[in-house]
Every structure is written in C-alpha cells, then in structure tokens.
Design an enzyme around this catalytic site. Structure first.
Site, mmCIF file in Angstrom:
data_model
loop_
_atom_site.group_PDB
_atom_site.id
_atom_site.type_symbol
_atom_site.label_atom_id
_atom_site.label_comp_id
_atom_site.label_asym_id
_atom_site.label_seq_id
_atom_site.Cartn_x
_atom_site.Cartn_y
_atom_site.Cartn_z
ATOM 1 C CG HIS A 107 -2.305 -1.411 1.274
ATOM 2 N ND1 HIS A 107 -3.102 -0.881 0.217
ATOM 3 C CD2 HIS A 107 -1.941 -2.509 1.978
ATOM 4 C CE1 HIS A 107 -3.790 -2.339 0.425
ATOM 5 N NE2 HIS A 107 -2.656 -3.251 1.362
ATOM 6 C CG HIS A 111 -1.031 1.615 -2.581
ATOM 7 N ND1 HIS A 111 -1.321 3.015 -2.325
ATOM 8 C CD2 HIS A 111 -2.107 0.576 -1.824
ATOM 9 C CE1 HIS A 111 -2.290 2.671 -1.384
ATOM 10 N NE2 HIS A 111 -2.684 1.868 -0.616
ATOM 11 C CG ASP A 113 -6.577 -0.550 -0.877
ATOM 12 O OD1 ASP A 113 -5.545 0.016 -1.177
ATOM 13 O OD2 ASP A 113 -7.032 0.571 -0.274
ATOM 14 C CG HIS A 117 -6.800 -2.733 2.425
ATOM 15 N ND1 HIS A 117 -5.619 -3.399 3.054
ATOM 16 C CD2 HIS A 117 -6.980 -1.807 2.694
ATOM 17 C CE1 HIS A 117 -5.210 -2.508 2.992
ATOM 18 N NE2 HIS A 117 -5.792 -1.125 3.469
ATOM 19 C CD GLU A 240 -6.712 3.745 -0.982
ATOM 20 O OE1 GLU A 240 -7.364 4.105 -0.290
ATOM 21 O OE2 GLU A 240 -5.880 3.054 -0.983
#
Ligand code: NAG
Ligand code: NAG
Ligand code: NAG
Length: 275
Positions: A107, A111, A113, A117, A240
């Site tokens: 992370h 990256h 998810d 997660h 993200e």
C-alpha cells in the site's frame, strides 16, 4: 489466432521496426536497435519523475500519473518510504551482475486496494489483487476537480454532476494543491471520502473505479467506515496515491496494471492516461 490477424500483426511490427533500421543504416550502425533511435524519448525525462510537474511521453500522447518510489514519499508509520530496493548481488563485489531485491508495503505510493484488504469474507473468498477486473482498470476515465473547501461528502459528490454511465473517475482535490504526496510527513488533514460521500457514489452513479490523490481514498476521520463502504462491494476498485499534478481535467483512456500478487490485499500499480 487465425492467419490473417497474425499476418497483419507481423506487418505492423515490421513497419515499426523500419525507421530504426533506416537510422542504423544512415549512421553506420550507431543505432543498431530501434529502441536507441531516439534516446531522449526512450529514457523519458531526465529527472525520473521526482518533480512536481506534468510527465508527458510520446509527444503528449501519454501522461504518467504514477508516483516514482522516491525515498521521500509519505508512508504511514515511518519517516518517509525510504529505499525500496537493495542490491543483493553487486558487480562492485565481484558478482557478474547487479541484482536488487524489492521490499515495501504493497500500500505504498500509487497503489490499489483489493476487496480482501479490510473485509474478512472477501479475503476468505480469495478476492485478492490478482482477481481485480482488468476491464475496470483499463478504459475511459474522467479526471475531475473536487471543490477545494470540502472533503468528498455526499453534497460534494452531488455537486460534481457526474453523468450516469461514467465508470472510472479520478478525483483531484486540495491534496494535489497542497503537494501532500511530495511531503514526507503523513498529513492526516488530507481530503478523502466521508462515509456518506462513498455511499452517495454507490447509490447514485455507475462508478466502479475511484482514483484519489493521496494514500487513502477515505478521509482520516472516516478511515474505516468509508473504506468499508467501497470494499464491501467486491466490484469497486480504489486506486490511491495518484500523481495528478498539472494534468488537465477531462476524459482520457486510463490504463492501470497491478502486479499479480496471489493472495494479496493490494499492489503497487502503474497508471497512465492516454489522449
Ligand atoms: C559488498 O561488500 C561489502 C563489503 O564486504 C558489504 O558491506 C556489502 O553489503 C556488499 N554488498 C552487496 C550488495 O553484496
Ligand atoms: C552495480 O552496483 C554498484 C554498487 O555495488 C554500482 O557502483 C555500479 O554502478 C552498479 N553497476 C551497474 C551496471 O548497475
Ligand atoms: C477533510 O477531513 C479531514 C479529517 O479527515 C479534515 O482534517 C480536513 O480539514 C477536511 N478538509 C476539508 C477541505 O474540509
């Protein structure tokens, strides 16, 4: 593959190679490989992505929206990301080549998810990062500016008027203006989704891929609840830590490719926009 498309493919490969071959002839073999025909574009910008600016390639056709893994990238629980590769064999020590090992939290930086997660049943169902839908990760996407005086609340979402049918949206926020991804210290006042903002998105749009410009799509005060709203839905893909500095708002072809990390809750991801 039947013969006709194969033939076409070979022809187009030959066409791509041709200019390089010609250059090699003209320069007496100095540029024997087509990749060397134009060294500047082969190797990209000299600074290697470590600057706050638009990173264009191919004469503006490709925009890199992935952060380079700089040691100064913000990383939760530590003083910057630090070095992520380390030589395990080195020519300086008599090895025949240099070989590095990669080590970082999945992370980190830009990256994605996976549903597993934070949601145990998705994890047990094997919804790892390798199961993410490449069709959602690649396709037309809208880059949009979020009003700078708010988190991504239901009200902010409504004000954006994102048309039905839009499946991929990259939200640029105050985080980009504040250069938070260029600041080593984690800043918990970053802009992200509130729980009602995330829920509004699910209830009122067709969005399946959400991209944000800091390490978490959920605002700090809603870290777990807003994460759960998206991650409960195994078809939602949050990306993200995108690098959206100086990219014009609008519609692009988005291409995002995670690593095939079996059983893993996330992955570093390379994302580009194409015009
Ligand atoms: C190379 O050798 C030096 C001295 O023995 C050692 O400190 C270093 O860790 C070695 N590096 C690698 C990559 O093997
Ligand atoms: C290999 O690693 C050494 C450090 O051990 C470095 O000095 C050298 O420039 C590297 N060479 C190549 C070809 O990457
Ligand atoms: C967004 O929420 C965070 C708390 O998670 C808060 O510190 C910040 O001030 C908010 N930002 C804006 C622009 O409202």
């Amino acid at each position: 593959m039947s013969a006709a498309p194969l033939m076409l493919m070979l022809l187009s490969v030959a066409a791509t190679l041709a200019p390089g071959v010609l250059v090699a002839g003209a320069t007496g073999g100095g540029a024997a490989h087509p990749a060397y025909a134009d060294a500047a574009s082969t190797f990209g910008p000299a600074s290697g992505g470590a600057e706050v600016r638009l990173e264009e390639h191919g004469g503006g056709r490709i925009i890199d929206i992935t952060h380079a893994y700089r040691p100064e990238l913000p990383a939760p629980g530590r003083d910057g990301l630090g070095p992520v590769t380390q030589l395990t064999e080195s020519m300086a020590n008599g090895s025949i080549n240099n070989v590095s090992e990669l080590r970082m939290l999945v992370h980190s930086g830009t990256h994605v998810d996976a549903p597993g997660h934070m949601v145990q049943e998705h994890f047990e169902a094997g919804l790892d990062v390798d199961k993410l839908d490449l069709d959602v990760l690649n396709g037309p996407a809208l880059l949009i500016d979020v009003p700078r005086d708010t988190n991504i609340t239901a009200q902010a979402m409504e004000s954006l008027n994102i048309p039905k049918g839009v499946r991929r949206v990259l939200f640029r926020t105050l985080n980009t203006d504040r250069k938070l991804m260029w600041t080593k210290e984690i800043d918990t006042s970053f802009v992200g989704f509130t729980e009602d903002g995330a829920q509004w998105l699910l209830d009122n749009t067709d969005i399946k891929l959400v991209g944000v410009d800091y390490l978490s799509f959920a605002a700090f005060d809603y870290l777990i609840p807003a994460h759960l709203v998206f991650l409960n839905r195994p078809d939602m893909i949050p990306i993200e830590g995108l690098k959206l500095d100086h990219v014009k708002a609008g519609i692009y072809m988005l291409h995002c490719l995670p690593l095939r990390l079996i059983g893993c809750d996330g992955s570093p991801i390379r994302c580009i926009l194409m015009k």
